[in-house]
Structures are given as structure tokens and as C-alpha cells.
Design an enzyme around this catalytic site. Sequence first.
Site, PDB file in Angstrom:
ATOM      1  N   CYS A   1       0.859  -1.183   0.000  1.00  0.00           N
ATOM      2  CA  CYS A   1       0.000   0.000   0.000  1.00  0.00           C
ATOM      3  C   CYS A   1       0.895   1.233   0.000  1.00  0.00           C
ATOM      4  O   CYS A   1       1.729   1.394   0.898  1.00  0.00           O
ATOM      5  CB  CYS A   1      -0.913  -0.001   1.222  1.00  0.00           C
ATOM      6  SG  CYS A   1      -1.739   1.581   1.488  1.00  0.00           S
TER       7      CYS A   1
ATOM      8  N   ASP B   1      -0.416  16.449  -1.980  1.00  0.00           N
ATOM      9  CA  ASP B   1      -0.714  15.527  -3.069  1.00  0.00           C
ATOM     10  C   ASP B   1       0.322  15.716  -4.185  1.00  0.00           C
ATOM     11  O   ASP B   1       0.683  16.839  -4.532  1.00  0.00           O
ATOM     12  CB  ASP B   1      -2.132  15.766  -3.611  1.00  0.00           C
ATOM     13  CG  ASP B   1      -2.619  14.607  -4.468  1.00  0.00           C
ATOM     14  OD1 ASP B   1      -3.556  13.912  -4.047  1.00  0.00           O
ATOM     15  OD2 ASP B   1      -2.050  14.379  -5.565  1.00  0.00           O
TER      16      ASP B   1
ATOM     17  N   HIS C   1      -4.622   1.279   8.339  1.00  0.00           N
ATOM     18  CA  HIS C   1      -5.009   0.940   6.958  1.00  0.00           C
ATOM     19  C   HIS C   1      -6.432   0.383   6.909  1.00  0.00           C
ATOM     20  O   HIS C   1      -6.711  -0.665   7.466  1.00  0.00           O
ATOM     21  CB  HIS C   1      -4.039  -0.087   6.346  1.00  0.00           C
ATOM     22  CG  HIS C   1      -4.434  -0.467   4.950  1.00  0.00           C
ATOM     23  ND1 HIS C   1      -3.806   0.032   3.835  1.00  0.00           N
ATOM     24  CD2 HIS C   1      -5.427  -1.271   4.489  1.00  0.00           C
ATOM     25  CE1 HIS C   1      -4.389  -0.439   2.751  1.00  0.00           C
ATOM     26  NE2 HIS C   1      -5.374  -1.242   3.128  1.00  0.00           N
TER      27      HIS C   1
ATOM     28  N   ASN D   1     -12.957  10.090  -1.685  1.00  0.00           N
ATOM     29  CA  ASN D   1     -13.395   9.241  -2.787  1.00  0.00           C
ATOM     30  C   ASN D   1     -13.550   7.814  -2.273  1.00  0.00           C
ATOM     31  O   ASN D   1     -12.625   7.267  -1.677  1.00  0.00           O
ATOM     32  CB  ASN D   1     -12.383   9.292  -3.939  1.00  0.00           C
ATOM     33  CG  ASN D   1     -12.374  10.644  -4.625  1.00  0.00           C
ATOM     34  OD1 ASN D   1     -13.396  11.309  -4.729  1.00  0.00           O
ATOM     35  ND2 ASN D   1     -11.204  11.068  -5.091  1.00  0.00           N
TER      36      ASN D   1
ATOM     37  N   GLY E   1     -13.718   7.460  -8.221  1.00  0.00           N
ATOM     38  CA  GLY E   1     -12.334   7.642  -8.657  1.00  0.00           C
ATOM     39  C   GLY E   1     -11.304   7.298  -7.596  1.00  0.00           C
ATOM     40  O   GLY E   1     -10.167   7.775  -7.658  1.00  0.00           O
TER      41      GLY E   1
ATOM     42  N   HIS F   1      -6.496   2.971   0.611  1.00  0.00           N
ATOM     43  CA  HIS F   1      -6.203   3.325   2.006  1.00  0.00           C
ATOM     44  C   HIS F   1      -6.933   4.649   2.197  1.00  0.00           C
ATOM     45  O   HIS F   1      -6.596   5.638   1.530  1.00  0.00           O
ATOM     46  CB  HIS F   1      -4.685   3.469   2.182  1.00  0.00           C
ATOM     47  CG  HIS F   1      -4.233   3.805   3.568  1.00  0.00           C
ATOM     48  ND1 HIS F   1      -3.186   3.145   4.189  1.00  0.00           N
ATOM     49  CD2 HIS F   1      -4.647   4.753   4.436  1.00  0.00           C
ATOM     50  CE1 HIS F   1      -2.992   3.670   5.390  1.00  0.00           C
ATOM     51  NE2 HIS F   1      -3.874   4.666   5.562  1.00  0.00           N
TER      52      HIS F   1
ATOM     53  N   HIS G   1      -8.369   8.151   2.623  1.00  0.00           N
ATOM     54  CA  HIS G   1      -7.661   9.436   2.717  1.00  0.00           C
ATOM     55  C   HIS G   1      -8.635  10.556   2.421  1.00  0.00           C
ATOM     56  O   HIS G   1      -9.603  10.371   1.674  1.00  0.00           O
ATOM     57  CB  HIS G   1      -6.474   9.484   1.742  1.00  0.00           C
ATOM     58  CG  HIS G   1      -6.834   9.078   0.353  1.00  0.00           C
ATOM     59  ND1 HIS G   1      -7.011   7.749  -0.013  1.00  0.00           N
ATOM     60  CD2 HIS G   1      -7.087   9.806  -0.754  1.00  0.00           C
ATOM     61  CE1 HIS G   1      -7.347   7.692  -1.285  1.00  0.00           C
ATOM     62  NE2 HIS G   1      -7.406   8.934  -1.766  1.00  0.00           N
TER      63      HIS G   1
ATOM     64  N   HIS H   1      -9.030  14.200   0.854  1.00  0.00           N
ATOM     65  CA  HIS H   1      -8.452  15.284   0.054  1.00  0.00           C
ATOM     66  C   HIS H   1      -8.855  16.614   0.689  1.00  0.00           C
ATOM     67  O   HIS H   1     -10.017  16.804   1.065  1.00  0.00           O
ATOM     68  CB  HIS H   1      -9.006  15.254  -1.377  1.00  0.00           C
ATOM     69  CG  HIS H   1      -8.587  14.066  -2.181  1.00  0.00           C
ATOM     70  ND1 HIS H   1      -7.500  14.084  -3.028  1.00  0.00           N
ATOM     71  CD2 HIS H   1      -9.105  12.813  -2.269  1.00  0.00           C
ATOM     72  CE1 HIS H   1      -7.377  12.903  -3.617  1.00  0.00           C
ATOM     73  NE2 HIS H   1      -8.338  12.116  -3.179  1.00  0.00           N
TER      74      HIS H   1
HETATM   75  P1  AMP Z   1      -7.848   8.898  -4.851  1.00  0.00           P
HETATM   76  O1  AMP Z   1      -7.949   8.980  -6.354  1.00  0.00           O
HETATM   77  O2  AMP Z   1      -8.972   9.573  -4.120  1.00  0.00           O
HETATM   78  O3  AMP Z   1      -7.622   7.478  -4.392  1.00  0.00           O
HETATM   79  O4  AMP Z   1      -6.578   9.761  -4.470  1.00  0.00           O
HETATM   80  C1  AMP Z   1      -5.281   9.281  -4.493  1.00  0.00           C
HETATM   81  C2  AMP Z   1      -4.410  10.492  -4.493  1.00  0.00           C
HETATM   82  O5  AMP Z   1      -3.112  10.119  -4.097  1.00  0.00           O
HETATM   83  C3  AMP Z   1      -4.264  11.162  -5.877  1.00  0.00           C
HETATM   84  O6  AMP Z   1      -4.722  12.506  -5.801  1.00  0.00           O
HETATM   85  C4  AMP Z   1      -2.775  11.065  -6.183  1.00  0.00           C
HETATM   86  O7  AMP Z   1      -2.284  12.202  -6.839  1.00  0.00           O
HETATM   87  C5  AMP Z   1      -2.197  10.926  -4.774  1.00  0.00           C
HETATM   88  N1  AMP Z   1      -0.904  10.261  -4.700  1.00  0.00           N
HETATM   89  C6  AMP Z   1      -0.566   9.067  -5.262  1.00  0.00           C
HETATM   90  N2  AMP Z   1       0.709   8.757  -4.951  1.00  0.00           N
HETATM   91  C7  AMP Z   1       1.182   9.770  -4.183  1.00  0.00           C
HETATM   92  C8  AMP Z   1       2.438  10.040  -3.560  1.00  0.00           C
HETATM   93  N3  AMP Z   1       3.484   9.197  -3.670  1.00  0.00           N
HETATM   94  N4  AMP Z   1       2.574  11.190  -2.853  1.00  0.00           N
HETATM   95  C9  AMP Z   1       1.525  12.043  -2.733  1.00  0.00           C
HETATM   96  N5  AMP Z   1       0.323  11.847  -3.300  1.00  0.00           N
HETATM   97  C10 AMP Z   1       0.146  10.726  -4.016  1.00  0.00           C
HETATM   98 ZN    ZN Z   2      -2.331   1.396   3.636  1.00  0.00          ZN
END
Ligand code: AMP
Ligand code: ZN
Length: 111
Positions: free
Chosen positions: A3, A29, A45, A85, A91, A96, A98, A100
Site C-alpha cells: 500500500c 498531493d 489501513h 473518494n 475515482g 487506504h 484518505h 483530500h
Molecule cells: P484517490 O484517487 O482519491 O484514491 O486519491 C489518491 C491520491 O493520491 C491522488 O490525488 C494522487 O495524486 C495521490 N498520490 C498518489 N501517490 C502519491 C504520492 N506518492 N505522494 C503524494 N500523493 C500521491
Molecule cells: Zn495502507
Amino acid sequence: MSCIFCDIIEGNIKSERVYEDENCIIIKDIEPIAPIHYLMIPKKHYSKLEEASVSEAMELSFMLNKLGQMKKELGLEEGYRIIINQGKNAGQTVDHLHIHVLAGKELNWQV
Ligand code: AMP
Ligand code: ZN
């Protein structure tokens, strides 16, 4: 199970961390969609809201309250939007949970 957010929390993958406490981290992000785009990530997680235990759900609520208290430090004084999301149609790409946090301009309201 690998993850990316667990790896970030453990420090195995680099990120721009702007806040950390016992329950969560806040990072920038990597592909921002607003002038300010943070991800608030619980250290535990789980992927979906309904998977959180009672204590994890309470931690999530504390995290959101903490976010509000840190408005000034995080540049959110003019307002901010939080988005979680959940699932394919929303999307969600990282399984995991999170949050935004979008800010830094007047955000429009189209999907
Ligand atoms: P979601 O589409 O809601 O699952 O959001 C996942 C978010 O994680 C996206 O906005 C990606 O740009 C962000 N993301 C993916 N990998 C990384 C990373 N290594 N560092 C920071 N953000 C990330
Ligand atoms: Zn995780």
C-alpha cells in the site's frame, strides 16, 4: 499486501509531510488539482468508511476537527473543501482511506 500510503506513513516512500500526530499524517498531493491540495491519511489501513472500527471512526472525527483547528498554519483560512473518494465511480485509486483537502482559490462545484 503493498500500500503506497502505508509505505509513505512508514517513511519508505518520500512525501512532503506538513503534519503528523499519533493518528494521521497530512502530505501534499503529488498531482495537485488546486493551489493547495493535501491528503490527510489515517495511520491505520482501511479502505472504506464502513470498514473503520468504532475507535477508528472516532479518530477520523478528531482528525477533521484538528484540520479545522489548523486552518491558519495550513493556509485554509479562506475556506477549504474535503473529499473522500469511495470506490470506482468516485475515482478512488488508493485503497487506504484518505481525505483530500482542496483550497487556495474559489472552487467550482461541477462533477
Ligand atoms: P484517490 O484517487 O482519491 O484514491 O486519491 C489518491 C491520491 O493520491 C491522488 O490525488 C494522487 O495524486 C495521490 N498520490 C498518489 N501517490 C502519491 C504520492 N506518492 N505522494 C503524494 N500523493 C500521491
Ligand atoms: Zn495502507
